[in-house]
Motif scaffolding. Structure first.
Motif, PDB file in Angstrom:
ATOM      1  N   GLU A  29       0.813  -1.205   0.000  1.00 33.09           N
ATOM      2  CA  GLU A  29       0.000   0.000   0.000  1.00 33.09           C
ATOM      3  C   GLU A  29       0.854   1.266   0.000  1.00 33.09           C
ATOM      4  O   GLU A  29       1.841   1.364   0.726  1.00 33.09           O
ATOM      5  CB  GLU A  29      -0.886   0.008   1.247  1.00 33.09           C
ATOM      6  N   GLY A  30       0.459   2.208  -0.831  1.00 39.27           N
ATOM      7  CA  GLY A  30       1.087   3.519  -0.803  1.00 39.27           C
ATOM      8  C   GLY A  30       2.380   3.613  -1.604  1.00 39.27           C
ATOM      9  O   GLY A  30       3.001   4.662  -1.648  1.00 39.27           O
ATOM     10  N   GLU A  31       2.813   2.528  -2.218  1.00 39.90           N
ATOM     11  CA  GLU A  31       4.124   2.562  -2.865  1.00 39.90           C
ATOM     12  C   GLU A  31       4.094   3.236  -4.239  1.00 39.90           C
ATOM     13  O   GLU A  31       3.061   3.339  -4.883  1.00 39.90           O
ATOM     14  CB  GLU A  31       4.696   1.147  -2.972  1.00 39.90           C
ATOM     15  N   VAL A  32       5.265   3.680  -4.637  1.00 46.21           N
ATOM     16  CA  VAL A  32       5.435   4.316  -5.944  1.00 46.21           C
ATOM     17  C   VAL A  32       6.337   3.418  -6.800  1.00 46.21           C
ATOM     18  O   VAL A  32       6.957   2.481  -6.285  1.00 46.21           O
ATOM     19  CB  VAL A  32       6.066   5.724  -5.803  1.00 46.21           C
ATOM     20  N   ASP A  35       9.808   2.651  -5.571  1.00 42.55           N
ATOM     21  CA  ASP A  35       9.907   1.643  -4.503  1.00 42.55           C
ATOM     22  C   ASP A  35      10.024   0.244  -5.091  1.00 42.55           C
ATOM     23  O   ASP A  35      10.761  -0.606  -4.578  1.00 42.55           O
ATOM     24  CB  ASP A  35       8.661   1.676  -3.602  1.00 42.55           C
ATOM     25  N   LYS A  55      13.465  11.210  -3.646  1.00 42.52           N
ATOM     26  CA  LYS A  55      12.266  10.387  -3.471  1.00 42.52           C
ATOM     27  C   LYS A  55      11.056  11.223  -3.076  1.00 42.52           C
ATOM     28  O   LYS A  55      10.135  10.740  -2.433  1.00 42.52           O
ATOM     29  CB  LYS A  55      12.517   9.300  -2.427  1.00 42.52           C
ATOM     30  N   ARG A  77       2.465   6.782  -8.354  1.00 44.26           N
ATOM     31  CA  ARG A  77       1.979   5.818  -7.361  1.00 44.26           C
ATOM     32  C   ARG A  77       1.490   4.553  -8.057  1.00 44.26           C
ATOM     33  O   ARG A  77       0.901   4.600  -9.130  1.00 44.26           O
ATOM     34  CB  ARG A  77       0.843   6.439  -6.546  1.00 44.26           C
TER      35      ARG A  77
ATOM     36  N   TRP B 255       3.209   8.206   6.954  1.00 46.70           N
ATOM     37  CA  TRP B 255       2.429   7.281   6.127  1.00 46.70           C
ATOM     38  C   TRP B 255       2.280   7.852   4.735  1.00 46.70           C
ATOM     39  O   TRP B 255       2.158   9.057   4.593  1.00 46.70           O
ATOM     40  CB  TRP B 255       1.035   7.074   6.761  1.00 46.70           C
ATOM     41  N   PRO B 256       2.237   7.066   3.657  1.00 53.11           N
ATOM     42  CA  PRO B 256       2.416   5.604   3.628  1.00 53.11           C
ATOM     43  C   PRO B 256       3.856   5.188   3.911  1.00 53.11           C
ATOM     44  O   PRO B 256       4.746   6.011   3.884  1.00 53.11           O
ATOM     45  CB  PRO B 256       2.019   5.246   2.184  1.00 53.11           C
ATOM     46  N   SER B 258       6.216   3.753   2.420  1.00 53.58           N
ATOM     47  CA  SER B 258       7.309   3.979   1.481  1.00 53.58           C
ATOM     48  C   SER B 258       7.848   5.406   1.543  1.00 53.58           C
ATOM     49  O   SER B 258       8.946   5.666   1.074  1.00 53.58           O
ATOM     50  CB  SER B 258       6.856   3.672   0.055  1.00 53.58           C
ATOM     51  N   VAL B 259       7.105   6.333   2.099  1.00 54.06           N
ATOM     52  CA  VAL B 259       7.617   7.705   2.190  1.00 54.06           C
ATOM     53  C   VAL B 259       7.907   8.083   3.639  1.00 54.06           C
ATOM     54  O   VAL B 259       8.192   9.237   3.946  1.00 54.06           O
ATOM     55  CB  VAL B 259       6.648   8.750   1.585  1.00 54.06           C
TER      56      VAL B 259
END
Lengths: 257, 653
Positions: A29-32, A35, A55, A77, B255-256, B258-259
């Protein structure tokens, strides 16, 4: 939302050639996209070459083409793709490949050197500069540029036309000329330099036929065509001799109405 | 091994962020042929991430501001551990450094009367930060980059070559500073693109490599921040100063995942944003420490009035120095009053109209919208502490930026220690880069042009090359020509994945030497670091030398491990809490530590087997007493305030 396994196709190779390579890779969830490329490095392809830094969409290093569209990997995303979709990541097409997703962007640094620098006004010392916010707004918009070179990559004047590169600075550096031209205190004119004229004569402004592709891919949302290139064209040549400028102004008006 | 290419320069600058570029400009302008080496592309350095502004007492927003006020704020922020002469030079010279940028084409936001606009920030008494929206770092780096290009254009006109007197070697990594006897004689580097080795010979080297954040799991720092310059200086024989002080910025994204760690600028609070816990309380009022009691508002009403009437009200506690706010957030989360993703709420949406938010904080708006699906004009952000900056660094001479004990070595910017004491104020970093970048370039040029050129020994080049190639031999099968050392390492276990080692290191530092520290945990961290050091010798990589990130990381691990040990050892030694060093087992600031510097040195300059011993490790720690603060500078403070910081014998000398 739990993780899932996505299908990725990543171009791998070097100057000698290469091919798309398929990967199945975990996505959370939430990754780009960046990542996921990093996960490939850490788990499946430790020598996969990629440029990146902040990033957070501020440095403009991780430019690539995602499903054919020039984008920053760190600001794309995974949620914009369906789980079934295969995500294809390829290097910027307008520049020579070094390895995998890394290209030789030296063209841009060469062009940067061809734009004459800011000329400080004579007789105004450090600390004595006075400019109103309204007067710096226009150039400040262009200084938001993070030099990701996506506009340079997408511009059809050079995208598939290597032969145009020597004569054409590209949107980013024509915008740099516009930025200096609109700087309230730039004293280039006093040295005999007409920046708008130079844009036309030396940096290839005439090649631009204002298709606005550069504006569309700009991750900073800079209105490159409308706010930099068209005004520069208007200043460079008398508008009645350039039908494209005329056309551009019509298009712009229609959009704003 | 093939012959390694050599080039001769006068000054080599390692790092192309604000400090490195400012140093290069100065060195070139003073006549030194100058080379800059950086790991990323030219113009991408971590300085672009700086958001809030450059602190300089220009007095545009409040005419009562001057260098003495800035100096006082800086010392208070650093809890009086600052190398006071650096803080003095910094406060005095920062305005000139900002104005100079305008003459190179920078466009700062303006005041009504056309001067440079200045904004409020934590720990600064008056609005002091010159800024461009919330992308000030980008403006700084671009201006310096364009100034370098301007100088190259000048050289092109004069010599026919752009790079005849000032050249940027981009995407190259320096792995060793080379020496001729006690003096610096150049650097050993590799091109990231091709893997090719080369040597730049130069009598003076300026280290400007930034920080160490990549040794921690949650950080606002980019991949470049692997403590390279800190390690290069150590390996060259220079000591590091006060490495226990690491700044955790109070507001990183949580959150999320990855950041997690990405910075949320302090301008959010400077411009009116407030911190709330899950009960909706503005909890910062409960966390104003005694030393700051008189300077911060006691009620929400007073704090809110301050934005419009700063002369008759005290500032909101959200604008305490960063260490205080970070600890407060940490405590709230620990007490169960955190936000859903383990942070607290930072809110601007109820504080100003949406249009104002978008205008004043455009990149924050963008960042949250794009990366977290959060519209900060309509809802609160979730934020928590993130490793942001290291106050410790190369011990330098205040005036010249010369590293102690190694002639020809200079350091400026985050990699240099002393300037910020135990905690840096927001906005003081960009000004630090400019003030001391210039000084380093100036003195490096003077030194380089003043004497005889040293010589780079072929055997030193050979051993630097062998060290850099080691990760490839770790990969080869036993006895496959990797040499005796390689075979011995492999006997200790299987090849290691550098990415996995890096993750373990980050987890260790985050958990055991993080924002709140305890003796037993730091001892555990030292054990773990010793284990990782041994395993890192077996960090093997696949493929070849051309743009191979696995190899690059394997080489960076040496630096991160060295620097992490410095942080852990110094943190264990300092039995008090001060600024960016908080001990749960020694919770109070202790005046007896006020004038104590901790210096880290390499135990065994040959980098031999001591590395495998967890107790001895690679680092030796020494204490030294700092120089007494000059009386005229002390006189800028009330005696009553000094008594909170200084030991009695310092007060009544």
């Amino acid at each position: 939302m739990s993780g899932y396994e996505a299908r990725f196709r990543v171009w791998r190779g070097d100057q000698g050639g290469g091919a798309l390579e398929d990967f199945a890779v975990e996505v959370n969830e939430g990754e780009v996209v960046l990542d996921i490329i990093h996960r490939l490095q850490a788990t499946q392809a430790p020598d996969l070459a990629v440029r990146w830094n902040c990033k957070a969409g501020k440095c403009g290093s991780c430019s690539a083409e995602i499903n054919g569209r020039p984008r920053l990997m760190c600001m794309t995303r995974m949620s914009v793709f369906t789980r079934e979709e295969t995500v294809t990541v390829t290097p910027l097409r307008a520049f020579p490949v070094v390895r995998d997703l890394v290209t030789d962007v030296g063209f841009n640094y060469a062009k940067a050197r061809e734009v004459p620098a800011f000329v400080p006004p004579a007789g105004v010392g450090p600390g004595e500069y006075r400019m109103t916010q309204e007067d710096v707004d226009r150039s400040q918009e262009f200084r938001k540029c993070i030099e990701c070179f996506l506009c340079q990559d997408t511009c059809h004047v050079v995208r598939d036309h290597e032969e145009n590169k020597p004569a054409f600075a590209g949107p980013r550096f024509l915008m740099r000329v516009a930025e200096l031209d609109m700087h309230p205190l730039d004293a280039a004119a006093g040295t005999g330099l007409d920046r708008a004229r130079a844009a036309q004569d030396e940096h290839g402004l005439g090649y631009c036929n204002i298709t606005k592709c550069c504006t569309e891919v700009c991750p900073e949302g800079i209105r490159i065509t409308d706010n930099a290139l068209i005004p520069l064209k208007e200043r460079a040549v008398d508008r009645k001799y350039d039908p494209l400028v005329w056309l551009g102004s019509k298009i712009r008006r229609r959009r704003e109405s | 091994m093939s012959v390694v290419e050599r080039q001769e320069w006068d000054v080599v600058v390692v790092g192309a962020g604000g400090a490195g570029l400012r140093a290069a400009i100065e060195a070139r302008e003073r006549g030194a042929r100058t080379a800059v080496i950086c790991k990323s592309l030219f113009g991408k350095a971590h300085t672009v991430m700086a958001e809030g502004g450059i602190a300089a007492a220009m007095g545009n927003a409040n005419e009562r501001d001057d260098w003495t006020v800035h100096f006082r704020d800086t010392l208070r922020g650093g809890k009086f551990l600052n190398q006071w002469r650096m803080a003095e030079l910094h406060a005095k010279e920062a305005p000139d450094r900002v104005w100079e940028l305008e003459t190179w084409g920078a466009l700062f936001d303006r005041t009504k009367d056309g001067r440079i606009s200045q904004r409020n920030f934590g720990g600064h008494e008056y609005p002091r930060l010159a800024h461009v929206g919330d992308r000030t770092g980008l403006e700084l780096i671009r201006t310096l980059q364009q100034r370098i290009v301007a100088l190259q254009q000048e050289d092109h006109r004069r010599t026919g070559a752009y790079e005849s007197r000032l050249k940027v070697f981009q995407e190259c990594t320096v792995t060793r500073v080379l020496k001729d006897g006690s003096r610096v004689c150049g650097v050993f580097a590799y091109e990231r693109e091709s893997g090719r080795f080369f040597v730049l010979e130069a009598p003076a080297v300026v280290i400007a490599t930034g920080g160490i954040g990549k040794s921690f799991k949650v950080t606002s720092n980019s991949w470049e921040y692997t403590g390279d310059g800190h390690a290069l200086a150590l390996l060259a024989g220079a000591p590091l100063l006060n490495m226990e002080f690491v700044q955790f910025h109070p507001t990183g994204m949580v959150w999320p995942p990855s950041v997690k760690g990405i910075l949320v600028t302090e301008s959010v609070r400077g411009d009116g944003g407030v911190l709330r816990n899950s009960d909706g309380e503005r909890f910062m009022f409960d966390y104003v420490p005694d030393v700051f009691k008189e300077k911060y508002a006691e009620s929400e009403a007073e704090a809110d009035r301050w934005y419009d009437d700063p002369d008759r009200n005290r500032r909101p506690p959200e604008l305490l120095p960063r260490d205080e706010v970070a600890r407060a957030i940490n405590s709230e989360v620990k007490a169960g009053r955190g936000s859903p993703h383990g942070g607290v709420f930072l809110d601007v949406s109820t504080r100003m109209p949406a249009e104002t938010v978008k205008r004043r904080l455009p990149s924050m708006y963008h960042q949250f919208k794009e990366l977290a699906d959060v519209d900060i004009t309509a809802e609160a952000m979730e934020v928590g502490p993130t490793c942001h900056y290291v106050m410790g660094g190369v011990a330098v001479d205040s005036d010249t930026a010369a590293a102690r004990g190694v002639p020809g070595l200079y350091a400026a910017g985050e990699v240099a220690g002393g300037m910020h004491g135990s905690n840096r104020l927001g906005g003081n970093s960009l000004s630090d880069l400019l003030v001391f970048g210039r000084r380093a370039g100036w003195h490096a040029a003077e030194y380089a042009l003043g004497g005889e050129r040293p010589r780079v020994a072929e055997e030193d080049v050979g051993s630097a090359a062998a060290e850099a190639l080691r990760p490839f031999s770790a990969e080869a099968g036993a006895g496959a020509g990797a040499g005796a050392a390689g075979a011995a390492d492999r006997a200790g276990g299987p090849p290691e994945n550098p990415y996995a080692l890096h993750q373990e290191l980050q987890q260790t530092m985050n958990d055991l030497v993080g924002i709140i520290r305890r003796e037993a945990e730091m001892e555990q961290a030292l054990e773990k670091l010793a284990e990782l050091r041994v395993r890192a010798r077996r960090a093997g990589v696949e493929g070849h030398r051309q743009f191979n990130p696995g190899w690059h990381l394997a080489l960076d691990l040496r630096n991160m491990l060295l620097v992490s040990e410095c942080v852990a050892r110094a943190a264990l030694e300092r039995t008090e809490s001060r600024g960016g060093h908080t001990r749960e087992d020694h919770a109070a600031m202790d005046r007896r530590w006020r004038n104590v510097n901790l210096l880290c040195r390499l135990t065994d300059p040959t980098d031999g087997l001591a590395a495998t011993d967890p107790v001895r490790g690679q680092i030796t720690l020494d204490r030294e007493t700092t120089d007494p603060v000059r009386p005229d500078l002390l006189a800028l403070f009330e005696q009553e305030e000094l008594a909170k910081y200084l030991a009695d014998e310092e007060l009544y000398r």
